[in-house]
Enzyme design. Structure first.
Site, PDB file in Angstrom:
ATOM      1  NE  ARG A 207      53.991  55.378  53.906  1.00 18.43           N
ATOM      2  CZ  ARG A 207      52.983  56.253  53.969  1.00 18.43           C
ATOM      3  NH1 ARG A 207      51.946  56.025  54.741  1.00 18.43           N
ATOM      4  NH2 ARG A 207      53.018  57.364  53.252  1.00 18.43           N
ATOM      5  CG  ASP A 245      62.899  63.644  49.552  1.00 19.36           C
ATOM      6  OD1 ASP A 245      61.937  62.903  49.263  1.00 19.36           O
ATOM      7  OD2 ASP A 245      62.883  64.876  49.317  1.00 19.36           O
ATOM      8  CG  ASN A 273      68.716  65.159  41.551  1.00 18.10           C
ATOM      9  OD1 ASN A 273      68.103  64.125  41.277  1.00 18.10           O
ATOM     10  ND2 ASN A 273      68.627  66.260  40.819  1.00 18.10           N
ATOM     11  CB  ALA A 274      66.599  60.245  43.725  1.00 18.51           C
ATOM     12  CG  ASP A 294      55.918  57.082  46.527  1.00 21.50           C
ATOM     13  OD1 ASP A 294      55.298  57.309  45.469  1.00 21.50           O
ATOM     14  OD2 ASP A 294      55.426  57.303  47.657  1.00 21.50           O
ATOM     15  CB  CYS A 334      51.529  59.826  43.171  1.00 23.46           C
ATOM     16  SG  CYS A 334      52.691  61.137  42.802  1.00 23.46           S
TER      17      CYS A 334
HETATM   18  N1  SAH Z   1      57.042  57.855  49.682  1.00 21.98           N
HETATM   19  C1  SAH Z   1      56.686  59.074  50.357  1.00 21.98           C
HETATM   20  C2  SAH Z   1      56.195  60.155  49.389  1.00 21.98           C
HETATM   21  C3  SAH Z   1      57.164  60.587  48.351  1.00 21.98           C
HETATM   22  S1  SAH Z   1      56.695  62.092  47.584  1.00 21.98           S
HETATM   23  C4  SAH Z   1      55.623  58.778  51.378  1.00 21.98           C
HETATM   24  O1  SAH Z   1      54.941  57.755  51.255  1.00 21.98           O
HETATM   25  O2  SAH Z   1      55.459  59.572  52.307  1.00 21.98           O
HETATM   26  C5  SAH Z   1      58.006  62.389  46.496  1.00 21.98           C
HETATM   27  C6  SAH Z   1      59.288  62.912  47.135  1.00 21.98           C
HETATM   28  O3  SAH Z   1      60.242  63.045  46.100  1.00 21.98           O
HETATM   29  C7  SAH Z   1      59.191  64.281  47.784  1.00 21.98           C
HETATM   30  O4  SAH Z   1      59.560  64.174  49.127  1.00 21.98           O
HETATM   31  C8  SAH Z   1      60.197  65.169  47.026  1.00 21.98           C
HETATM   32  O5  SAH Z   1      60.940  66.033  47.881  1.00 21.98           O
HETATM   33  C9  SAH Z   1      61.111  64.128  46.438  1.00 21.98           C
HETATM   34  N2  SAH Z   1      61.867  64.506  45.227  1.00 21.98           N
HETATM   35  C10 SAH Z   1      61.448  65.211  44.150  1.00 21.98           C
HETATM   36  N3  SAH Z   1      62.425  65.277  43.207  1.00 21.98           N
HETATM   37  C11 SAH Z   1      63.478  64.594  43.703  1.00 21.98           C
HETATM   38  C12 SAH Z   1      64.766  64.279  43.214  1.00 21.98           C
HETATM   39  N4  SAH Z   1      65.183  64.695  42.005  1.00 21.98           N
HETATM   40  N5  SAH Z   1      65.592  63.552  43.985  1.00 21.98           N
HETATM   41  C13 SAH Z   1      65.199  63.119  45.213  1.00 21.98           C
HETATM   42  N6  SAH Z   1      63.987  63.384  45.717  1.00 21.98           N
HETATM   43  C14 SAH Z   1      63.140  64.096  44.986  1.00 21.98           C
END
Ligand code: SAH
Length: 390
Positions: A207, A245, A273-274, A294, A334
Site C-alpha cells: 500500500r 467493490d 460489479n467491477a 486487487d 492473491c
Molecule cells: N485490496 C483489498 C483486498 C481486496 S479482496 C485490501 O487490500 O484490503 C477482493 C475484493 O474483491 C473483495 O472485497 C470482494 O468483495 C471483491 N469482489 C469480488 N468479486 C467482485 C466483482 N465482480 N466486482 C467487484 N468486487 C468484487
C-alpha cells in the site's frame, strides 16, 4: 505412538523439508489411526523423519510439526512455537499489526493467527491443529495478555478435514469492530464479519508503494474491499479516488474509513460489479491516471487455473485501456495457484491485446510478516506489480 512408514520411492519434497505427507506416499501404518492424533513418521528404512498430526479423511494424511525426535507435541511445544513466531515478527519490525503465524512458514501447519494491535484472530484449518486450540489460546494469553481472541473458522476448507465452519469468541466477548493504524492511517476492521480474518495484512507494505505515482492523479481502484489502497491514495495526495467493490458491507466500511482519515471529499466508493463497470467505462473511453486492481482469488482449485487466468487477463486488459498514456497500473493476484511467472505472462498477454507497452516499476510479493520458505512453494502467493502503461 502410531508409526507411519513412507514408501521406498517418495518425492524429495518431504525430505527437503516440506511438512505435508500425502496418503499415497505412505507404505504402512503400525498402530491405530485416530483422526487428529500425533504420529511418528519414518522413512522406508526405519529412520525417523518427523512427528505430526494425522487425518485419514484428508488427502494430506500427516502434517509434520517437528523433525526433532526429542520434541514432544504438548502445551509447551505450542508456547515455544508461538513465542518463536512472535520473536521473528519483532525482529523484522512487525509489531503492532502482523500475521503472527503463517502456517507452514512458522512450522505450525494449517494455523493462521493475525494480530491487530491488542486483538488476535485465529484460523485452525486442519483437524490436528484444531485439537490444540485450547493450548494455542493459553499460549497466546501468556505471551500477549490480549484484549480479545476471536476464531474465524467460517471457511469451507475446514470441511475437507471433517471440521464444521464456525466463528466466535475464544476470550471474554469484546467489541469486534476495532480500529487499526497502518502507514499513518486508521482503518475500521470488522473481526466478526469482515472477509477472511477481517483485514488483508499481506498488502500492508505494498500500500505504501503507490505513494509517488498517485500524487495529483485521478485514481480508480477496483476490488477495493474496505478501501485501504484508496485511502492510501487519498493520503498520498491523489486528486480524486474512486473505489469499487461488489460487497455493500465492504463499500460501507470503505466510506467510513475515508471519513476516519478525513478523506471523504477525495475518496468515493460504489458497490458494483467491477467486471461490468470496467467494461462499460472502457466503451465510454473514460480515463484515469492510476488504476489499482486487487481481485479475489478467482479459483481455489488447480482444475480452474485457466478460469482464474482468463479473469486476470480480462480485468488487466480493461485496466490498461482505462489509463491515460503514461498512466500506472497497480495489479495484484492473491492465489498461490497462479505462480509469479504465470501472472506476469498473463499481464503481458493483456498488454499485447490492448496494444500497450509496459515499463515495470516494481514487482513484489506479500509483506514480510508472511514469510516465504523456499522449500514450501505455496508460501509464495501474493503477486504485486506496478507498471507504467504507454
Ligand atoms: N485490496 C483489498 C483486498 C481486496 S479482496 C485490501 O487490500 O484490503 C477482493 C475484493 O474483491 C473483495 O472485497 C470482494 O468483495 C471483491 N469482489 C469480488 N468479486 C467482485 C466483482 N465482480 N466486482 C467487484 N468486487 C468484487
Amino acid at each position: 505412538m502410531t508409526k507411519v512408514f513412507l514408501k521406498k520411492k517418495i518425492q524429495n519434497r518431504v525430505l527437503l523439508g516440506h511438512p505435508w505427507v500425502f496418503g499415497n506416499e505412505v507404505g504402512q501404518i503400525e498402530g491405530e489411526v485416530n483422526a487428529g492424533d500425533t504420529v511418528d513418521v519414518f522413512l522406508h528404512n526405519g529412520s525417523f523423519l518427523g512427528r505430526g498430526y494425522i487425518n485419514p479423511q484428508s488427502q494430506i494424511l500427516v502434517r509434520l510439526l517437528t523433525r526433532d525426535r526429542k520434541e514432544e507435541i504438548n502445551e509447551q511445544f505450542f508456547l515455544n512455537r508461538l513465542q518463536k513466531a512472535w520473536d521473528y515478527r519483532k525482529k523484522i519490525g512487525y509489531v503492532e499489526n502482523c500475521r503472527l503465524v503463517f502456517g507452514e512458514a512458522d512450522e505450525l501447519p494449517a494455523l493462521v493467527i493475525d494480530k491487530f494491535n491488542d486483538y488476535l484472530v485465529i484460523q485452525t484449518l486442519a483437524l490436528g491443529i484444531d485439537r490444540w486450540k485450547p493450548a494455542i489460546v493459553d499460549a497466546l494469553n501468556k505471551i500477549f495478555s490480549p484484549k480479545g481472541i476471536y476464531e474465524r473458522n467460517d471457511v469451507p476448507v475446514r470441511e475437507l478435514e471433517g471440521l464444521p465452519q464456525q466463528k466466535g469468541f475464544l476470550s471474554a466477548p469484546f467489541d469486534t469492530n476495532i480500529i487499526l493504524n497502518e502507514n499513518g492511517l486508521k482503518f475500521h476492521v470488522d473481526i466478526e464479519n469482515g472477509q477472511k480474518t477481517g483485514y488483508f495484512l499481506d498488502q500492508q507494505d505494498n500500500r505504501r508503494e503507490i505513494k509517488n505515482i498517485v500524487k495529483g492523479a485521478d485514481v480508480l481502484e477496483a476490488f477495493c474491499y474496505t478501501g485501504t489502497f484508496s485511502c492510501h491514495a487519498g493520503h498520498y495526495d491523489a486528486k480524486s479516488v474512486l473505489g469499487l467493490d461488489i460487497s455493500e458491507h465492504a463499500v460501507a466500511t470503505a466510506r467510513r474509513n475515508a471519513e476516519l482519515n478525513n478523506l471523504q471529499d477525495i475518496c468515493k466508493f460504489q458497490a458494483v460489479n467491477a467486471f461490468d463497470q470496467l467494461k462499460q467505462w472502457t466503451k465510454e473511453e473514460k480515463k484515469f491516471d492510476v488504476v489499482i486492481l486487487d481481485p479475489p482469488a478467482f479459483t481455489k482449485s488447480r482444475e480452474n487455473i485457466q478460469k482464474a487466468i482468463t479473469g486476470y487477463k480480462e480485468i488487466n486488459l480493461r485496466g490498461m485501456k482505462l489509463l491515460k498514456p503514461g498512466g500506472f497500473l497497480v495489479t495484484a493476484s492473491c492465489t498461490n495457484l497462479v505462480n509469479p511467472s504465470m501472472f506476469l505472462e498473463t499481464i503481458d498477454m493483456a498488454a499485447k491485446d490492448a496494444r500497450k507497452k509496459l515499463r515495470q516499476v516494481t514487482f513484489q510479493t506479500q509483506a514480510q510478516d508472511h514469510p516465504i520458505l523456499w522449500n514450501i512453494e505455496n508460501t509464495t502467493y501474493l503477486k504485486f506489480l506496478v507498471v507504467e502503461v504507454q
